[in-house]
Design a protein around this motif. Sequence first.
Motif, PDB file in Angstrom:
ATOM      1  N   LEU A  50      25.729  30.801  -0.121  1.00 29.02           N
ATOM      2  CA  LEU A  50      24.543  30.786   0.303  1.00 29.02           C
ATOM      3  C   LEU A  50      24.395  30.785   2.098  1.00 29.02           C
ATOM      4  O   LEU A  50      25.527  30.343   2.572  1.00 29.02           O
ATOM      5  CB  LEU A  50      23.942  29.130   0.088  1.00 29.02           C
ATOM      6  N   SER A  51      23.477  31.527   2.589  1.00 28.47           N
ATOM      7  CA  SER A  51      23.406  31.434   3.681  1.00 28.47           C
ATOM      8  C   SER A  51      21.846  31.297   4.240  1.00 28.47           C
ATOM      9  O   SER A  51      21.058  31.681   3.305  1.00 28.47           O
ATOM     10  CB  SER A  51      24.102  32.823   4.479  1.00 28.47           C
ATOM     11  N   VAL A  52      21.376  31.341   5.573  1.00 27.78           N
ATOM     12  CA  VAL A  52      19.970  31.049   5.813  1.00 27.78           C
ATOM     13  C   VAL A  52      19.745  32.335   6.882  1.00 27.78           C
ATOM     14  O   VAL A  52      20.582  32.600   7.863  1.00 27.78           O
ATOM     15  CB  VAL A  52      19.785  29.746   6.498  1.00 27.78           C
ATOM     16  N   THR A  53      18.460  32.882   6.945  1.00 28.79           N
ATOM     17  CA  THR A  53      18.099  33.767   7.934  1.00 28.79           C
ATOM     18  C   THR A  53      16.747  33.738   8.218  1.00 28.79           C
ATOM     19  O   THR A  53      15.867  33.104   7.548  1.00 28.79           O
ATOM     20  CB  THR A  53      18.321  35.245   7.335  1.00 28.79           C
TER      21      THR A  53
ATOM     22  N   THR B 106       8.802  27.896   2.722  1.00 31.09           N
ATOM     23  CA  THR B 106       9.696  26.979   2.971  1.00 31.09           C
ATOM     24  C   THR B 106       9.284  26.419   4.603  1.00 31.09           C
ATOM     25  O   THR B 106       9.924  26.832   5.551  1.00 31.09           O
ATOM     26  CB  THR B 106      11.132  27.430   3.202  1.00 31.09           C
ATOM     27  N   PRO B 107       8.193  25.849   4.670  1.00 26.57           N
ATOM     28  CA  PRO B 107       7.638  25.328   5.738  1.00 26.57           C
ATOM     29  C   PRO B 107       8.466  24.409   6.388  1.00 26.57           C
ATOM     30  O   PRO B 107       8.330  24.021   7.852  1.00 26.57           O
ATOM     31  CB  PRO B 107       6.327  25.023   5.514  1.00 26.57           C
TER      32      PRO B 107
ATOM     33  N   ALA C 198      11.272  27.620   8.168  1.00 25.97           N
ATOM     34  CA  ALA C 198      11.558  26.230   9.012  1.00 25.97           C
ATOM     35  C   ALA C 198      12.494  26.756  10.332  1.00 25.97           C
ATOM     36  O   ALA C 198      13.149  25.704  10.904  1.00 25.97           O
ATOM     37  CB  ALA C 198      12.132  25.090   8.313  1.00 25.97           C
ATOM     38  N   GLY C 199      12.784  27.684  10.436  1.00 25.46           N
ATOM     39  CA  GLY C 199      13.700  28.215  11.656  1.00 25.46           C
ATOM     40  C   GLY C 199      15.206  28.198  11.256  1.00 25.46           C
ATOM     41  O   GLY C 199      15.706  28.121   9.993  1.00 25.46           O
ATOM     42  N   GLN C 200      15.925  28.487  11.997  1.00 19.76           N
ATOM     43  CA  GLN C 200      17.494  28.795  11.863  1.00 19.76           C
ATOM     44  C   GLN C 200      18.327  27.755  12.782  1.00 19.76           C
ATOM     45  O   GLN C 200      19.526  28.210  12.954  1.00 19.76           O
ATOM     46  CB  GLN C 200      17.889  30.284  11.811  1.00 19.76           C
ATOM     47  N   GLY C 201      17.905  26.578  12.793  1.00 22.62           N
ATOM     48  CA  GLY C 201      18.675  25.906  13.835  1.00 22.62           C
ATOM     49  C   GLY C 201      19.420  24.796  12.817  1.00 22.62           C
ATOM     50  O   GLY C 201      19.783  25.259  11.853  1.00 22.62           O
ATOM     51  N   LYS C 202      20.337  24.121  13.409  1.00 27.87           N
ATOM     52  CA  LYS C 202      21.195  23.116  12.981  1.00 27.87           C
ATOM     53  C   LYS C 202      20.796  22.414  11.655  1.00 27.87           C
ATOM     54  O   LYS C 202      21.615  22.771  10.712  1.00 27.87           O
ATOM     55  CB  LYS C 202      21.787  22.189  13.963  1.00 27.87           C
ATOM     56  N   ALA C 203      19.480  21.910  11.669  1.00 23.38           N
ATOM     57  CA  ALA C 203      19.135  21.220  10.332  1.00 23.38           C
ATOM     58  C   ALA C 203      19.060  22.062   9.178  1.00 23.38           C
ATOM     59  O   ALA C 203      19.396  21.893   8.237  1.00 23.38           O
ATOM     60  CB  ALA C 203      17.796  20.567  10.550  1.00 23.38           C
TER      61      ALA C 203
ATOM     62  N   LYS D  93      20.587  25.169   8.854  1.00 23.25           N
ATOM     63  CA  LYS D  93      21.909  25.352   8.403  1.00 23.25           C
ATOM     64  C   LYS D  93      22.684  24.404   7.630  1.00 23.25           C
ATOM     65  O   LYS D  93      23.337  24.868   6.562  1.00 23.25           O
ATOM     66  CB  LYS D  93      22.563  25.935   9.628  1.00 23.25           C
ATOM     67  N   ASP D  94      22.477  23.104   8.115  1.00 22.52           N
ATOM     68  CA  ASP D  94      23.162  21.918   7.607  1.00 22.52           C
ATOM     69  C   ASP D  94      22.665  21.946   5.972  1.00 22.52           C
ATOM     70  O   ASP D  94      23.322  21.641   4.998  1.00 22.52           O
ATOM     71  CB  ASP D  94      22.892  20.932   8.076  1.00 22.52           C
ATOM     72  N   ALA D  95      21.356  22.121   5.845  1.00 21.23           N
ATOM     73  CA  ALA D  95      20.655  21.893   4.474  1.00 21.23           C
ATOM     74  C   ALA D  95      21.056  22.871   3.652  1.00 21.23           C
ATOM     75  O   ALA D  95      21.334  22.600   2.286  1.00 21.23           O
ATOM     76  CB  ALA D  95      19.067  21.940   4.511  1.00 21.23           C
ATOM     77  N   VAL D  96      21.354  24.193   3.987  1.00 26.25           N
ATOM     78  CA  VAL D  96      21.883  25.168   3.063  1.00 26.25           C
ATOM     79  C   VAL D  96      23.392  24.956   2.868  1.00 26.25           C
ATOM     80  O   VAL D  96      23.743  25.219   1.589  1.00 26.25           O
ATOM     81  CB  VAL D  96      21.528  26.539   3.706  1.00 26.25           C
ATOM     82  N   ALA D  97      24.017  24.691   3.690  1.00 26.88           N
ATOM     83  CA  ALA D  97      25.443  24.315   3.654  1.00 26.88           C
ATOM     84  C   ALA D  97      25.677  23.148   2.591  1.00 26.88           C
ATOM     85  O   ALA D  97      26.514  22.992   1.858  1.00 26.88           O
ATOM     86  CB  ALA D  97      26.005  23.860   4.853  1.00 26.88           C
ATOM     87  N   ARG D  98      24.866  22.151   2.700  1.00 26.22           N
ATOM     88  CA  ARG D  98      24.913  21.008   1.547  1.00 26.22           C
ATOM     89  C   ARG D  98      24.547  21.611   0.318  1.00 26.22           C
ATOM     90  O   ARG D  98      25.137  21.141  -0.372  1.00 26.22           O
ATOM     91  CB  ARG D  98      23.954  19.818   2.261  1.00 26.22           C
TER      92      ARG D  98
END
Length: 510
Positions: free
Chosen positions: A4-7, A119-120, A172-177, A179-184
Motif C-alpha cells: 500500500l502507498s499513498v499519493t 477521501t476527504p 486528505a493530503g500526503q502528510g504524516k497522518a 502516510k501513517d494511516a496507510v502504513a497501519r
Amino acid sequence: MTTLSVTTRTPAELPADTLVVGSVSTPDGPDLATGHGLPRKAVVHLQAVLADVEATGRPDEVVRVVAVPGVKATSVVLTGLGEGTTRRTAYPHEVLRGAAGAALRTVRGKKSVALALPTPDVESLSAVADGAFAGCYTYDRSGPLPARRTGATKGAARAASAGPRITVVSGAGQGKAAKDAVARAAVLGAARDWARDLVNTPPNYLFPASFADAVKKRASASTAKISVSVLDEKALVKGGFGGITGVGQGSANPPRIVTMSWAPSAPKASVALVGKGITFDSGGLNIKPATGMVTMKCDMAGAAAVAAAVLAAAELDLPVAVTGYLCLAENMPSGTAQRPSDVVVMRDGTSVEILDTDAEGRMVLGDGLCLASEKHPDWIVDVATLTGAQVVALGTDIAGVMGNDDTFRSRVVDAAGSAGEGAWPMPLPVELRKKLETPTADIAHKGDRDGGMLTAGLFLQEFVGEGIPWAHIDIAGPAFNEKGPKGATPKGGTGFGVGTLLTLVEGSAG
C-alpha cells in the motif's frame, strides 16, 4: 505480497493497470462519485457506459471499463457507494471499506491498482486502504498443504498470492497522518490475512501443536521482537489446567497454551487477549450432527484473531505491553474423551461439572482467563466462536460483547465500530447465574437453552481476576463466511476481531 502507498497525483495520470473510482445511485440514475479526478471526456464516457449496462451504483456492484479516453490506466473499475450525488464528498467508512474491497476482489491478479474514492479526511483514507488490502485476500495454500500437481498451477498460485501494488489517492493530503494511516492499514491487513489463513487451513494440517509451530514461525519472521512460549500437555497437567486438558483428552493431538508477548520499553499500559483455539470441534461425546461439523475448522478463529492482533501491535511498535493467550485443543470422541457429568478442576482451583462436551470453548477460555489474570493486566478481552445462541440473536455479521464493566464494554463496542466490525453490547444478568448452580461442583459449565450466550459469559466471568476490567466477544457468526464474498469480506475465514483488538490496544496507548 500486497503493498500500500499513498499519493496526491491526478488519478487520470497514474500508470496503473486499473484505476478504481466510485459510482453512486442518484434520482437521475447512476453517476460518478466525487474524488475521481478524471477529465471531462473520461467522465462522459463512463457515464454512458453506466447507463448502457443499467448499473445502479449500489454497494457490491462493480463495473469494469477498458480503454477509457484521457486515462492512463488500462481499465477503470467503478465500485458502488450507494445513494449519493455528484457533489457529496463524504461517505460512511464502512461503505468506503466495502466498496474498496469489492473492487479489489475483481482485479487482485493485476500488478498495480490505484483507488480514487472520496477521501476527504484521514479516517476515510484509512477505511479505503483497509478495504482495498482486505479485498486482495486469497487463501495461501503454499504453507501447510502438499505441493500442487502441476508447475503451471503453482506459478499461478504464487502470482495470485503476491497481490498487487495498491496506490490510494488521498483527498486528505500526503502528510504524516495520511502516510501513517496507510502504513497501519498494510500492517493490519497482513496480520488479518494470516488469521484468515489459519482459519482456512484444513484441520488435519492445523492442530494444537502445528498451530503453535505456525505462531513461532511467524513471530520469528516478524520485524518486531515477539516472545513465544508453549505449555504442552504435560505442563498443562502439572499446572492444574483442568479445563483445557479435559477438552483435549479425547484427541490424539494433545492441547497447548501458547503465550505471545510484545513488551515495549516503558509501556503505557499492560493488556491481555485470550483466544479460543479449538482446531476442530466434533462436539466430543455429545457429537454434533454431520452438517454441524462442516465448518468446525473455524472454531479456532478467536485464537487466530488474538495471534494476529499481537503481531500487528508489535509491528506497529505500539507503546502497550500486549500478551496473547492462545488456548488450543481438539475436541474429539474416543475411549479417553471427557464425559458428561465429569468434574474437572480449573487453573484457579474452581471445580466445574461438565454437562455437555460440545460446550468446550468456555472450558479452555476459563483456564486462559485464569492465566491472564495472574499477571494483573489493566484489562482482559477474550474472543471466541462460543455459542450458537449468538448467531440466533445477532446473525452472522454482528458479534456479541459482554463484560464485567459497562464502561469498558462500551470501549470494546466502539473499537469494533471504528474497525468496521459489527458488535452489539449484551448484558450479563445476575439472576441467570443460578442456572449454573450444581451440587456436584463449585459451578456447572452450562445452563439451559434460554439465554445461552449470556450464561456462557457469566461462566467466563468467574475466572477473571478481581478488579480487572474484562470483556468477552462472541464471534460465532462473523468469524466464518459460508456464503459468497461481500464487500471487504471473503468467503471462508474472515479475520473478524483483529481490527477490533488492534484498535482497542491503540486506545490504551494514551
